[in-house]
Design an enzyme around this catalytic site. Structure first.
Site, short mmCIF file in Angstrom:
data_model
loop_
_atom_site.label_atom_id
_atom_site.label_comp_id
_atom_site.label_asym_id
_atom_site.label_seq_id
_atom_site.Cartn_x
_atom_site.Cartn_y
_atom_site.Cartn_z
N VAL A 11 0.83 -1.21 0.00
CA VAL A 11 0.00 0.00 0.00
C VAL A 11 0.86 1.26 0.00
O VAL A 11 0.66 2.19 -0.79
CB VAL A 11 -0.96 -0.01 1.21
CG1 VAL A 11 -1.55 1.37 1.47
CG2 VAL A 11 -2.08 -1.00 0.96
N CYS A 266 -5.51 -9.38 3.18
CA CYS A 266 -6.63 -8.56 3.67
C CYS A 266 -7.85 -9.34 4.13
O CYS A 266 -8.23 -9.26 5.30
CB CYS A 266 -7.03 -7.55 2.60
SG CYS A 266 -5.73 -6.33 2.31
N LYS A 269 -7.69 -11.59 7.45
CA LYS A 269 -7.46 -10.86 8.70
C LYS A 269 -8.58 -9.83 8.95
O LYS A 269 -8.95 -9.60 10.10
CB LYS A 269 -6.08 -10.20 8.70
CG LYS A 269 -5.97 -8.90 7.94
CD LYS A 269 -4.64 -8.23 8.20
CE LYS A 269 -4.44 -7.01 7.32
NZ LYS A 269 -5.44 -5.95 7.44
N1 NAD Z 1 -2.02 -5.23 0.49
C1 NAD Z 1 -3.21 -4.82 0.09
O1 NAD Z 1 -3.72 -5.22 -0.95
C2 NAD Z 1 -3.97 -3.83 0.91
C3 NAD Z 1 -5.07 -3.16 0.35
C4 NAD Z 1 -5.77 -2.23 1.12
C5 NAD Z 1 -5.39 -2.00 2.43
N2 NAD Z 1 -4.34 -2.68 2.96
C6 NAD Z 1 -3.96 -2.38 4.35
O2 NAD Z 1 -2.81 -1.52 4.31
C7 NAD Z 1 -1.94 -1.81 5.40
C8 NAD Z 1 -0.56 -2.16 4.86
O3 NAD Z 1 -0.66 -3.34 4.09
P1 NAD Z 1 0.54 -3.82 3.14
O4 NAD Z 1 0.04 -5.01 2.41
O5 NAD Z 1 1.06 -2.65 2.38
O6 NAD Z 1 1.61 -4.26 4.25
P2 NAD Z 1 3.15 -4.61 4.03
O7 NAD Z 1 3.48 -5.61 5.07
O8 NAD Z 1 3.42 -4.92 2.61
O9 NAD Z 1 3.90 -3.22 4.37
C9 NAD Z 1 3.95 -2.65 5.63
C10 NAD Z 1 5.29 -1.96 5.77
O10 NAD Z 1 5.29 -1.16 6.95
C11 NAD Z 1 6.59 -1.19 7.50
N3 NAD Z 1 6.55 -0.70 8.88
C12 NAD Z 1 6.10 -1.32 9.99
N4 NAD Z 1 6.19 -0.50 11.06
C13 NAD Z 1 6.69 0.67 10.63
C14 NAD Z 1 6.99 1.91 11.24
N5 NAD Z 1 6.75 2.12 12.55
N6 NAD Z 1 7.50 2.90 10.49
C15 NAD Z 1 7.74 2.69 9.18
N7 NAD Z 1 7.45 1.56 8.53
C16 NAD Z 1 6.94 0.55 9.24
C17 NAD Z 1 7.02 -2.63 7.32
O11 NAD Z 1 8.43 -2.78 7.41
C18 NAD Z 1 6.47 -2.93 5.91
O12 NAD Z 1 7.42 -2.66 4.91
C19 NAD Z 1 -2.61 -2.94 6.18
O13 NAD Z 1 -3.38 -2.39 7.20
C20 NAD Z 1 -3.51 -3.59 5.14
O14 NAD Z 1 -4.62 -4.23 5.73
C21 NAD Z 1 -3.61 -3.57 2.23
#
Ligand code: NAD
Length: 455
Positions: A11, A266, A269
């Site tokens: 994201v 997504c 969870k």
């Molecule tokens: N992946 C999807 O398709 C999608 C779609 C819509 C919403 N979301 C939501 O978006 C959020 C992120 O999902 P994602 O798939 O991108 O996760 P991801 O695991 O790919 O990325 C999260 C990133 O955040 C970093 N991180 C953690 N703590 C941190 C901090 N304190 N400071 C800086 N960076 C930090 C991690 O190292 C990681 O790189 C989740 O809540 C998810 O539910 C995801």
């Protein structure tokens, strides 16, 4: 505008790249040094169509930068998007430790007005908790400073994330602060030019909207998977039923595919977290509990079919598995049905040769050196002398395969198609035994425990 994105995953990276594409100056922060090193050396840590050229273009233009320096990142943006992970906690609720840690970091380093934007999927009430965490960190510094917390859940789909972000159906903004609302309208104006896509609401409604959307989509999938089981028993074809109901505009055609269950980062969870939120408020969300239970069963559907076909004994059998990612066009294997299939088949004494067009590195990371599992470098290599082919992901390259090659390379011509990619009549006419999901005839679904107990 100056924008900081906290969390550079699926994201965060897409958000940062697309905002920089519109001319904003974006600094992406992550605590994962390896990820930031890859990005700073011109690489890209995930597979997402169209993302790599966009990242490169904007990095070269100086509009998109990457850092692990928290203080620099907080100073940079007026808008600070939080896009860190919210994995499930042990009780199924969303684990907010990363979101709250990002909020504390902001409070520890901010020196002027900030709009803190919750883009992660977070339970109702999180905006208030973020506000409190920032306030507390400011108080520790003996400061009081103006800031706003906005909820802006993300609806992009992995595999089409860039397109979804650039051309969103809607942009949900939960805000109660006029200045923040103006800034949110401004940052999203380029994505909303042909019609106003921004839906303004309070933060709690925005937070709930995200869960409601994912829960609805997961419900459609589990509904169809459950009907597919019935279709097999009554001799109906779920694919015909899908067409039959999808043509009703009240129902629509999307997310009606029976298969091996939903996975990814997504739906599993988010359904769990919403059920948990219900429990916290004394509301038993029974539909969603059933959605989850049906999905748990469905992830085993291919294993159950294979077991039934081989009369409950998979010792010494070997299987080709096509598709490891939880869906096409992504390398994401979080909660992928393939993981259940691999672990279950191995547990039952079989060996597996698996292939995925882009998730091979991720598979190596996820499975490590799992005895009995090997990874093939192309689809045909996986087939060689296997007892059957199993398909777990609907990649385009699997949709029109060389059936003659499949017939010749397998020990016996046998396909278990967990995504209903093929016409059973056509495949059978080519001399291949075919088992889809909910396709009327074929092997009746028998639960492993039934097979084991001879029931
Ligand atoms: N992946 C999807 O398709 C999608 C779609 C819509 C919403 N979301 C939501 O978006 C959020 C992120 O999902 P994602 O798939 O991108 O996760 P991801 O695991 O790919 O990325 C999260 C990133 O955040 C970093 N991180 C953690 N703590 C941190 C901090 N304190 N400071 C800086 N960076 C930090 C991690 O190292 C990681 O790189 C989740 O809540 C998810 O539910 C995801």
């Amino acid at each position: 505008m100056k924008v900081t994105v906290i969390g550079t995953g699926y994201v965060g990276l897409v958000t940062g790249a697309c905002l920089s594409e519109m001319g904003n100056h974006v600094l992406c922060l992550d605590v994962d040094e390896h990820k930031i090193a890859i990005l700073n050396s011109g690489g890209i840590p995930i597979h997402e169509p169209g993302l790599e050229p966009m990242v490169k273009r904007n990095a070269v233009a100086g509009r998109l930068q990457f850092t692990t320096d928290i203080a620099a990142a907080v100073h940079h943006g007026t808008l600070l998007f939080i896009g860190v992970g919210t994995p499930p906690d042990e009780d199924g609720s969303a684990d907010l430790q990363y979101v709250l840690s990002a909020a504390r970091n902001i409070g520890q380093h901010m020196t002027d007005y900030k709009v803190i934007v919750d883009k992660s999927t977070v339970p109702v009430g999180t905006a208030d908790r973020v506000r409190a965490a920032v306030q507390e960190a400011l108080a520790k510094r003996g400061l009081s400073m103006e800031f706003a917390v906005v909820s802006n859940p993300e609806f992009l789909k992995e595999g089409a994330a860039v397109d979804d972000f650039m051309r969103p159906d809607r942009i949900i903004v939960g805000a109660d602060d006029e200045r923040a609302t103006l800034l949110m309208r401004a940052i999203y104006a380029p994505f909303s030019r042909n019609r106003d896509k921004l839906l303004l609401m309070d933060t709690r409604s925005a937070e709930l909207t995200k869960y409601a959307a994912n829960a609805m989509l997961a419900t459609r999938i589990s509904f169809m998977n459950e009907l597919a089981r019935l279709a097999e028993c009554v001799g109906a074809d779920i694919e015909l039923v899908r067409h039959g109901i999808g043509s009703d505009p009240r129902i629509g055609t999307r997310f009606l595919y029976a298969g091996t269950g939903y996975g990814g980062s997504c739906f599993p969870k988010d359904v769990k977290a919403l059920v948990r939120t219900g429990q916290e408020f004394g509301i038993d969300l029974r539909v969603l509990a059933a959605v989850e239970a049906v999905n748990d069963i469905q992830k085993r559907v291919l294993v159950d079919k294979v077991l039934a076909r081989f009369e409950g004994n998979l010792q010494g059998r070997s299987f080709a598995l096509w598709g490891l990612a939880f869906k096409p066009d992504t390398d994401d294997m979080r909660d992928a049905p393939s993981r259940v299939i691999v672990h279950e088949l191995l547990r039952l004494g079989a060996t597996i040769r698996a292939y995925d067009p882009v998730a091979m590195d991720e598979a190596r990371r996820v499975f490590g050196d799992l005895p009995g599992l090997s990874l093939a470098s192309h689809p045909a290599e996986a087939l060689q002398d296997a007892d059957a082919l199993l398909i777990a992901t609907e990649w385009r390259e699997f949709k029109s395969p060389d059936f003659e090659q499949i017939r010749v390379l397998l020990k016996q011509p046998l396909i278990f198609d967990g995504r209903n990619l093929f016409d059973p009549v056509l495949v059978r006419s080519l001399g291949i035994e075919y088992h889809g999901v909910g396709r009327g005839e074929g092997v009746r679904q028998t639960r492993t425990d039934n097979v084991a107990s001879g029931a």
